[in-house]
Structures are given as C-alpha cells and as structure tokens.
Scaffold this active site. Structure first.
Site, mmCIF file in Angstrom:
data_model
loop_
_atom_site.group_PDB
_atom_site.id
_atom_site.type_symbol
_atom_site.label_atom_id
_atom_site.label_comp_id
_atom_site.label_asym_id
_atom_site.label_seq_id
_atom_site.Cartn_x
_atom_site.Cartn_y
_atom_site.Cartn_z
ATOM 1 C CG ASP A 194 61.183 -5.863 39.946
ATOM 2 O OD1 ASP A 194 60.528 -5.600 38.933
ATOM 3 O OD2 ASP A 194 60.922 -5.374 41.056
HETATM 4 C C1 BGC Z 1 58.315 -3.404 39.988
HETATM 5 C C2 BGC Z 1 57.580 -4.716 40.075
HETATM 6 C C3 BGC Z 1 56.657 -4.887 38.899
HETATM 7 C C4 BGC Z 1 57.464 -4.754 37.621
HETATM 8 C C5 BGC Z 1 56.632 -4.943 36.362
HETATM 9 C C6 BGC Z 1 58.961 -3.208 38.632
HETATM 10 O O1 BGC Z 1 59.484 -1.942 38.496
HETATM 11 O O2 BGC Z 1 59.289 -3.353 41.006
HETATM 12 O O3 BGC Z 1 56.848 -4.774 41.280
HETATM 13 O O4 BGC Z 1 56.013 -6.119 38.965
HETATM 14 O O5 BGC Z 1 58.054 -3.478 37.592
HETATM 15 O O6 BGC Z 1 55.754 -3.930 36.168
#
Ligand code: BGC
Length: 746
Positions: free
Chosen positions: A293
C-alpha cells in the site's frame, strides 16, 4: 422422437454441458507463451540491479489545471528504465506518451503498467461497494466491474487497485464504504464476482483490467475502528472470518494482491513473511505479484520494526512483497543490499520475474499500446447502456428501512413534493469516496431525478434547511414553510461523501449536525415524510427511526443516483435491497454483528429477571436494523420449511408467498447454527441466498442444497472440516426473522 421429447433432450444436454461450466466458474487462467517466458528470462539476464529495482517501483502521477502531469524526476526514471509502473495516470494521449518513453527511450524497452483505484466505476460511477453488496445481485456486481474495466482500459489503464475485500464489523471505520460488509461467506462471493468482472476471461484482451485484492490482510479490523490502527486477533478468527475473501480473489485468478498498512499480532503485513510467502504463495498457490500500500515499506520505521528505509526494504522484499508503491525504498536501497549480500540475486529475480510476468499476462510485450485506443476512449465511455445499467443498479442497492403506513412509494395523488435537506440537490456528494475519473458535474442529484420523475404531473420544490455537519439552524424556518406548502416531503439527510472512506473514521455515527432536529421540525408539520439517506457506513439511526417517517437507505449512488432513487420513490422499482452490515442502536454496541457467539450466559429475552447474563444495563443487545434486513413495498410470508439430510447434502425447501399488492423481489436467506462444535460456533452463519421475483398473490417454492462441506470451520489446528451433530437451519427474510428446523448430520 416427438418435438417435445426432442426439446427436452436438448434441454437436458444443455444442462449437462452448460450448467456445470457456469457453476464451476473456473478461475481465469493466464498462461504465458513460450516466447513470453524466453523474453522474461532474457531480460532478467540482461538487467542491471538498478533496472531490476526500477521494475519493482510504482510511482504516482498527478493532475494540474492543464491535465495529467508526472514529476520530472519520475519522467527521468522512466527513460532510465527505473520505473515498473505508474498509478493515477490515464487518458490515452498521456498514457501513450509515458509508455513511449518506456518502450522507445529506455535501454531495455520494458513497457509500464498503469494502475488506478477503479473502485466502483471509472467514468460511470456506480453505487459505492457496500451499497452494491446490499443488492445481493452478484451478476450486477460483476457487470458493474466489467463496465468499469471497459471504461478504464479505454483510457489507457490496465490494472485496478480493487477489489477491496476487507471484512469489517466496525462501522466507525470509514472504509466499510469500500467493502461488502460484515459477512465472510457473502464477501467471498462478491470478491470473486468482482475479480471476474475486472479480468473477464482473458487478461490480454484490450478491455480487461488486472485486479488487485486488497488490503491483505485484516485491514478491516483496526482497534477502535480507527484507520491504520493495530489489528490483533486469534488465528482462528483470522482464518475463519478475515482471510477467506482474499483467498476467494486468488482462487478467481486475481493477478495481484496489495499488502495492508496494519500489523497483525505485532508484524506489519508489509514485512510479514508468513502472510506473504507461507500463506499466500505456498498454501494458497498465488502466482501473481504483491504490491505494497502507499509507502507502507517506509512506514515499517514508524511501526517500529525497521531501523531505517534500507532495513525496511530488506524486510519487505524478504517477506515476499514485490512492488513498492511510491516509497522508492527498493529503488534507493536494493542495489546496496545486494552488494552487501543481505539479499540474494535470486530473491530479487523472483520479484522482478513476477512483475514481468504480469506485463506479459496483460499482453504488454506484444503491444505496449494495446490499452491506448483513441476511438475506444470516445465510444466506450459513459454510453447510454452503461448509464442505464448504473441507474438500475442504484435502485437495486437501496434498502427500505422503515415504511409506516406505506408512506412510500409516493402516492399518485401527490401534487407538490418538497425536497428538504442538505443532500437534496447535491451532485458532488453522490459520487462517494474513490470516484476514479467520475465527474460530479455529470451526476444526477435527488432533485434532478425527482423532477424528471414528476414531469408535469407534480411540482417539486426545494429547500436546504441546514448543512450536513454544523450547528446552524437558521434555515429551519424556510424549510418548515416550504414543507407546509407541499403535500409530501422528501428529506434528504446523511453524511458528506468525505465522512467515510480512507482516513474518515467517526466515533459518533449518528446523522451528523442538526439534521435530526430538522427532521423533527418537518415532521411536526404533519406532512408525510420519506427520508432518503446518503451515507457510507451504517449509521446509528435510533432518533430518526423513532419518528413517524419512512427511511430509504440509498448510500452514495454515483452518477445516476438521483434517477435510480426516483425509480424507487415513485414505485417504478420495488426495493429489494438488504443490509450487509448491522445498524447498531448506538456506538456503545460496536462491534455488533449478526454472527456473534452465544456466550456462556446468553440473554434470554423472556427472562428479564436474570441479571448475570451477557447484556447492557442501558441498551438492548439487539441492533436497530439487523444484517440481511430490508423491506419491500409488498409483503412476503414464509411457511413450510422442510429439511432433508442424505449422505453428503442437506436439502432445504420453503414456501415464500407474496401477500401484498405488487410484484416484488425477495432475498431469501439461509443460515445455519452448529449446535456443538470443537470450537464455539456463531449463533447464525449465512450459507446461501436466492433473490427471487414473486408476483403478487403468488407463492414460490425456494430450495437450497447445502453440501456437508459447507458446514466446515477452522479447528484449533487451523484445519477446516465439519463436526457431525445437530444443526439448526434457518430460512427467512433477514438474519433476525426466520423459520427454523433442526437436523442431525452424522
Ligand atoms: C489506499 C489504497 C489505495 C492506494 C493508492 C492507499 O492510501 O489505502 O487502498 O489503493 O492508496 O491510491
């Protein structure tokens, strides 16, 4: 053979051939061709450590007033072959421009992947995922992801950071809006449907997206419902309730998995070798790649498990995490770690091979521009069919929570409708969290939708009354005056779309601000009032529900929200949605979910004198609205539950009668309780459902077949099997209203 016999024969042949194929729902197979394999091995033998680290790096693209832009240093990285993928970059011209740099200017010409959070639609925005789940319509869910994939790939994308399949039992957690709710069994079905929708049956096709199951694992169980917070639970709970939906994605062929931000039992997922390697790859056989993530490798330092980013990079790679989202830790430290022999070339090659294989599965080596087609971008986005389906899906996702005196649907005799409330004419809020490339200007507000529905038959007037989340009551008088002029009031209440989603947790989950007071003031006018609720999580609606109003839960419906809701308000569509997450009476009951345990001192509602039982002094144990609950404009009555046990299966049949005065769909739900288990079992577990259309006055037989294997659960040795003995089978209209019968399985 007579004509009829022939027809029967053909039908049976068709059933034999087709039905098993449909039921088996084979996972997508992404076979690599020999030339792909040779290409990948050749590349691996030619790449420098920097280029390898680059393949394992994912970078963020941005937007400014002139359109999409990429930081100058990232542009250079692409040209130097030190970027594996870009996210948030879309539109054909832009993606083509970046891809050209990779495949024409970089030394090894390795194409980039392009990822984005296509969570509930790309341009055409569908209801938020929790709303979709409330439709209990797997075909519609799959179709919405198919459309999302068509639209996203028409704009250059080939990878989505979805589905989000985190089970959550805590409505304070803002990200429940992105999931399927609290139930694991249903969550698995929905997870698989979403993967199938995105990936289709051929990842190489120019209109399919690679899926990414997230957030692995148990991100939906943060302590106190606060985003990113610690997760700590027993292994049995992890296996039984939280892991299965990720596994369902893997079984459905998801090409990638995202590591979650949280720790589990002291080890953050991003550094968790047991999770990423032993379980995901060795036990489940996952053959795709794992992405972090957002900067979650860097966060290992904050977690207090890594000394610095270099140490963090080593731990993540060693755990089996292949791609670093936005943290640059692999890029900055991997060559050094290799020099120091902290990691082996084989460990790096393993990760790089997985990324290159993903690119091959997407057909990018064959044609790096296969997702960059200008004519598709014009023709395949927000088409009339896509919008029609979105409208239909909104109406399927609505849940009718209360309808005293049949306030809904709006009676035909109504001449003037007042729409009152802070969400009455909002387009911006309709999108919900994660609206990808959706544009709020294209959304249909409730006011827009009701006006269209009313045509010249009714007048529709509007007043805001108050804001969503402040204490200003100065608009109440105007709202009450407007209500007095109308013969019917629609109260549009709820949260703003920013009050749920990532980093949007709440400790008080009531209707925010002074909206309940506004409702009270309007109810005093004596007009019939239908509340239309917009929100991204279950709310504590005790106060609102005590008023003599109808309540229609509509969540955030996306682009077509207003039209889809108007279809339900007018009665054109009879609502059939059912909650997939419990609505508590108040926050003190949280976590509250339907499949809890009996405990050693269960509350007996018939014996209120017994004090020493599991209960509260100041509140009932029951929720306000239970899992599986939702009303219809008609009534259904259940009778004649029959159960039969043979050598391997339980068959269950029930009669469901539509005793009201209009046709309607009903979600017939099957639950089971295992009376005595090696480990304690929940008081009820969903094991099946059927959504059936029953015409008014008609009765339909609904049957289920439950293989004994579906009774299996995790034992203390973490093996899954079922225990023989007595089971109670429940069939009904919600988790709380069922017929029941007892059976013994030997
Ligand atoms: C979120 C993810 C997301 C990623 C990219 C993160 O902050 O937890 O779910 O896919 O950002 O945008």
């Amino acid at each position: 053979m007579q004509y009829n016999e022939k027809l029967n024969f053909l039908l049976v042949a068709l059933l034999i051939l087709v039905v098993p194929a449909i039921q088996a729902q084979k996972p997508v197979v992404h076979e690599l061709s020999t030339s792909d394999k040779v290409k990948i091995e050749t590349l691996l033998s030619t790449m420098t450590p920097d280029e390898k680290a680059g393949q394992l790096s994912l970078f963020l693209s941005g937007w400014d007033t002139t359109g999409p832009v990429l930081r100058a240093d990232y542009l250079n990285l692409i040209k130097e072959g030190k970027a594996g993928a870009i996210f948030n970059a879309y539109t054909v011209d832009y993606v083509r421009k970046l891809q050209r740099m990779a495949v024409e200017e970089s030394r090894l010409k390795i194409p980039l992947m392009f990822g984005y959070d296509v969570i509930h639609g790309h341009r055409t925005i569908f209801p938020i995922p929790i709303a979709q789940a409330c439709s209990w319509d797997l075909t519609a869910i799959e179709k919405s992801e198919r459309i999302a994939a068509v639209e996203a790939t028409a704009e250059g994308l080939n990878w989505t950071f979805a589905p989000m399949v985190d089970i959550s039992r805590d409505p304070r957690w803002g990200r429940v809006s992105e999931g399927a709710g609290e139930d694991t069994w249903l969550g698995c079905k929905i997870a698989a449907a979403r993967v199938r929708g995105f990936q289709g049956d051929d990842l190489r096709a120019n209109n399919t997206l690679m899926a990414c199951a997230k957030h692995f694992a148990a991100y939906g169980a943060p302590q106190a419902g606060r985003d990113y917070n610690t997760v700590d639970m027993s292994m049995i709970s992890l296996y039984e309730w939280y892991l299965p939906p990720y596994k369902a994605c893997v079984d459905a062929g998801a090409g990638s998995v995202m590591a979650s931000f949280n720790e589990i039992a002291g080890i953050p997922s991003t550094a968790n070798k047991w999770l990423m390697t032993d379980l995901l790859r060795k036990e489940w056989g996952f053959d795709g790649f794992v992405v972090t993530d957002y900067a979650s490798i860097n966060e290992l330092v904050n977690h207090g498990i890594a000394e610095d980013f270099k140490d963090a990079a080593w731990q993540a790679l060693d755990a089996g995490v292949d791609m670093d989202m936005q943290g640059s830790t692999y890029l900055n430290h991997m060559p050094e770690l290799l020099n120091e022999k902290k990691i082996t070339p084989a460990t790096i090659d393993h990760a790089v091979r997985l990324i290159l294989e993903a690119k091959a599965k997407l057909g990018l080596f064959e044609d790096p521009y296969r997702y960059c087609n200008k004519s598709r971008e014009k023709k395949e986005v927000m088409t009339a069919d896509q919008l029609d389906f979105a409208r239909h899906f909104v109406s399927q996702s609505c849940v009718l929570l209360k309808n005293p005196g049949q306030i809904l649907p709006i009676p035909a005799k109504v001449k003037t409708i007042a729409i009152i409330g802070p969400l009455g004419d909002s387009r911006k809020e309709m999108l919900g969290s994660w609206s990808a490339a959706g544009s709020w200007e294209k959304c249909v507000s409730l006011f827009d939708g009701v006006k269209k529905m009313a045509g010249d038959k009714m007048e529709v007037i509007l007043e805001k009354g108050c804001n969503i989340n402040d204490y200003d009551k100065s608009g109440f008088d105007a709202a009450v005056r407007l209500a007095a002029k109308a013969d019917y009031v629609i109260l549009a209440l709820g949260e703003s779309c920013g009050m749920s989603g990532e980093a949007a947790c709440r400790t008080s989950i009531g209707v925010p601000g002074v909206q309940n007071d506004l409702a009270e003031a309007i109810v005093k006018t004596g007009k019939p009032v239908a509340v239309v609720l917009f929100n991204g999580r279950p709310l504590a609606l005790t106060k609102l529900a005590s008023m003599p109003v109808a309540i229609l839960e509509t969540w955030f419906g996306g682009t077509e929200a207003g039209d889809g809701i108007a279809d339900v308000l007018s009665g054109k569509v009879n609502p059939a949605g059912k909650l997939t997450m419990t609505f508590p009476r108040n926050e003190g009951q949280i976590p509250l979910f339907y499949n809890g345990k009996n405990t050693g001192r269960p509350l007996d509602p018939a014996d209120t004198a017994d004090e020493y039982v599991s209960r509260y002094l100041d509140c009932s144990n029951d929720p306000l609205f239970p899992f599986g609950y939702g009303l219809s404009y008609t009534r259904f009555s259940y009778s004649g539950l029959v159960t039969k046990v043979d050598d391997h299966n339980i068959s269950i049949a029930v009669q469901v009668a539509n005793t009201g005065d209009r046709d309607g769909e009903e979600v017939v739900q099957l639950y089971v309780r295992d009376k005595v288990g090696t480990v304690t079992r929940p008081v009820k577990e969903l094991k099946g459902f059927q959504k059936v259309l029953i015409k008014k006055g008609e009765t339909q037989a609904v049957s289920f077949n439950l293989p004994f294997d579906d009774l299996a659960f995790y034992h203390p040795d973490l093996k899954k099997y079922w225990d023989p003995g007595e089971f109670v089978v429940y069939v009904g209209t919600s988790s709380a209203e069922t017929l029941s019968g007892s059976i013994t399985v030997k």
